[in-house]
Write a protein that holds these residues in place. Sequence first.
Motif, PDB file in Angstrom:
ATOM      1  N   THR A  72       0.855  -1.185   0.000  1.00  0.00           N
ATOM      2  CA  THR A  72       0.000   0.000   0.000  1.00  0.00           C
ATOM      3  C   THR A  72       0.895   1.241   0.000  1.00  0.00           C
ATOM      4  OG1 THR A  72      -0.147  -0.088   2.417  1.00  0.00           O
ATOM      5  CG2 THR A  72      -1.941  -1.122   1.177  1.00  0.00           C
ATOM      6  N   ASP A  73       0.332   2.388  -0.328  1.00  0.00           N
ATOM      7  CA  ASP A  73       1.128   3.618  -0.393  1.00  0.00           C
ATOM      8  C   ASP A  73       1.743   3.969   0.959  1.00  0.00           C
ATOM      9  OD1 ASP A  73       0.704   3.908  -3.093  1.00  0.00           O
ATOM     10  OD2 ASP A  73      -1.063   5.162  -2.833  1.00  0.00           O
ATOM     11  N   GLU A  74       1.025   3.722   2.036  1.00  0.00           N
ATOM     12  CA  GLU A  74       1.584   3.869   3.379  1.00  0.00           C
ATOM     13  C   GLU A  74       1.529   2.509   4.038  1.00  0.00           C
ATOM     14  OE1 GLU A  74       0.541   7.022   5.904  1.00  0.00           O
ATOM     15  OE2 GLU A  74       0.663   8.529   4.321  1.00  0.00           O
ATOM     16  N   VAL A  75       2.614   2.137   4.682  1.00  0.00           N
ATOM     17  CA  VAL A  75       2.718   0.803   5.262  1.00  0.00           C
ATOM     18  C   VAL A  75       3.242   0.897   6.684  1.00  0.00           C
ATOM     19  CG1 VAL A  75       5.040   0.389   4.347  1.00  0.00           C
ATOM     20  CG2 VAL A  75       3.552  -1.546   4.801  1.00  0.00           C
ATOM     21  N   ASP A  76       2.816  -0.025   7.515  1.00  0.00           N
ATOM     22  CA  ASP A  76       3.341  -0.157   8.878  1.00  0.00           C
ATOM     23  C   ASP A  76       4.410  -1.236   8.815  1.00  0.00           C
ATOM     24  OD1 ASP A  76       3.904  -0.647  11.542  1.00  0.00           O
ATOM     25  OD2 ASP A  76       1.852  -1.152  12.102  1.00  0.00           O
ATOM     26  N   ARG A  88       9.550   1.865   8.904  1.00  0.00           N
ATOM     27  CA  ARG A  88       9.402   2.548   7.631  1.00  0.00           C
ATOM     28  C   ARG A  88       7.911   2.697   7.353  1.00  0.00           C
ATOM     29  NH1 ARG A  88      13.873  -0.360   7.817  1.00  0.00           N
ATOM     30  NH2 ARG A  88      15.742   0.319   6.744  1.00  0.00           N
ATOM     31  N   THR A  89       7.552   3.718   6.584  1.00  0.00           N
ATOM     32  CA  THR A  89       6.128   3.912   6.302  1.00  0.00           C
ATOM     33  C   THR A  89       5.827   4.224   4.840  1.00  0.00           C
ATOM     34  OG1 THR A  89       6.260   6.256   6.897  1.00  0.00           O
ATOM     35  CG2 THR A  89       5.601   4.727   8.649  1.00  0.00           C
ATOM     36  N   THR A  90       6.841   4.598   4.054  1.00  0.00           N
ATOM     37  CA  THR A  90       6.592   5.000   2.663  1.00  0.00           C
ATOM     38  C   THR A  90       7.270   4.046   1.685  1.00  0.00           C
ATOM     39  OG1 THR A  90       8.568   6.396   2.466  1.00  0.00           O
ATOM     40  CG2 THR A  90       6.570   7.441   3.400  1.00  0.00           C
ATOM     41  N   LYS A  91       6.807   4.086   0.453  1.00  0.00           N
ATOM     42  CA  LYS A  91       7.428   3.246  -0.578  1.00  0.00           C
ATOM     43  C   LYS A  91       8.869   3.659  -0.849  1.00  0.00           C
ATOM     44  CE  LYS A  91       3.491   1.336  -2.966  1.00  0.00           C
ATOM     45  NZ  LYS A  91       2.908   1.022  -4.263  1.00  0.00           N
ATOM     46  N   ALA A 146      11.862   1.101  -0.761  1.00  0.00           N
ATOM     47  CA  ALA A 146      12.812   0.956  -1.871  1.00  0.00           C
ATOM     48  C   ALA A 146      14.237   1.021  -1.349  1.00  0.00           C
ATOM     49  CB  ALA A 146      12.561   2.033  -2.922  1.00  0.00           C
ATOM     50  N   ALA A 147      14.519   1.971  -0.452  1.00  0.00           N
ATOM     51  CA  ALA A 147      15.862   2.089   0.123  1.00  0.00           C
ATOM     52  C   ALA A 147      16.227   0.824   0.894  1.00  0.00           C
ATOM     53  CB  ALA A 147      15.942   3.311   1.035  1.00  0.00           C
ATOM     54  N   PHE A 148      15.258   0.251   1.607  1.00  0.00           N
ATOM     55  CA  PHE A 148      15.498  -1.000   2.336  1.00  0.00           C
ATOM     56  C   PHE A 148      15.894  -2.107   1.364  1.00  0.00           C
ATOM     57  CE2 PHE A 148      13.718  -5.185   3.049  1.00  0.00           C
ATOM     58  CZ  PHE A 148      14.397  -5.582   4.185  1.00  0.00           C
ATOM     59  N   PHE A 149      15.103  -2.310   0.312  1.00  0.00           N
ATOM     60  CA  PHE A 149      15.357  -3.416  -0.610  1.00  0.00           C
ATOM     61  C   PHE A 149      16.689  -3.240  -1.342  1.00  0.00           C
ATOM     62  CE2 PHE A 149      10.613  -3.874  -0.370  1.00  0.00           C
ATOM     63  CZ  PHE A 149      10.630  -5.095   0.283  1.00  0.00           C
ATOM     64  N   GLY A 186      -5.468  -6.999  -1.451  1.00  0.00           N
ATOM     65  CA  GLY A 186      -4.406  -7.710  -2.150  1.00  0.00           C
ATOM     66  C   GLY A 186      -3.040  -7.056  -2.069  1.00  0.00           C
ATOM     67  N   ARG A 187      -2.896  -6.050  -1.213  1.00  0.00           N
ATOM     68  CA  ARG A 187      -1.609  -5.367  -1.063  1.00  0.00           C
ATOM     69  C   ARG A 187      -1.200  -5.366   0.409  1.00  0.00           C
ATOM     70  NH1 ARG A 187      -2.243   0.105  -3.677  1.00  0.00           N
ATOM     71  NH2 ARG A 187      -0.002   0.154  -3.850  1.00  0.00           N
ATOM     72  N   ILE A 188       0.083  -5.390   0.666  1.00  0.00           N
ATOM     73  CA  ILE A 188       0.607  -5.479   2.030  1.00  0.00           C
ATOM     74  C   ILE A 188       0.534  -4.107   2.693  1.00  0.00           C
ATOM     75  CG2 ILE A 188       2.644  -5.976   3.432  1.00  0.00           C
ATOM     76  CD1 ILE A 188       3.488  -7.928   1.118  1.00  0.00           C
ATOM     77  N   ARG A 189      -0.163  -4.055   3.836  1.00  0.00           N
ATOM     78  CA  ARG A 189      -0.284  -2.804   4.589  1.00  0.00           C
ATOM     79  C   ARG A 189       0.503  -2.850   5.895  1.00  0.00           C
ATOM     80  NH1 ARG A 189      -3.309  -3.249   8.927  1.00  0.00           N
ATOM     81  NH2 ARG A 189      -4.834  -4.919   9.075  1.00  0.00           N
TER      82      ARG A 189
END
Length: 137
Positions: A33-37, A52-55, A59-62, A117-120
């Motif tokens: 999701t656009d914002e994630v816990d 982290r909370t944003t995409k 992205a920086a994590f991955f 269907g998206r990870i929140r």
Amino acid sequence: MSVQTIAGTTETIQEFFTRFGAGDLTALLDLFTDEVDWNVPGSATVPWTGRRTTKEELAAFFVSAGEEVETTERFEVDSIVAEGDTGVALGRFIHVIRRTGKKFSSEFALHIAVADGRIRLYHMFEDGAAAAEAFAA
């Protein structure tokens, strides 16, 4: 670009592991999701730990995980259990930390919650002490 959602919680978790293993950052980020816990508890010396909370943060994590870690010996998902929009994946891995050459092995529990269907929610539990030791020079 339209986001293709996955049918159920178990399938979403399985798709996360598939996309993560393939290294397809765009497809991987589309699963969130656009914002994630997001939380991976651990030491400040381990670059992938923390909230982290944003995409952009994901992205920086991955990218960091791809640069810091080599997982060639073992990565296994033993089971995925889901009820409604919540699921847990249990498994084990052996990583080699590239900057130190040290191995880091751990069992893990990954708590995921899904919306449409998206990870929140993504909370990963691993051996934080072993990770910090592997990063120590």
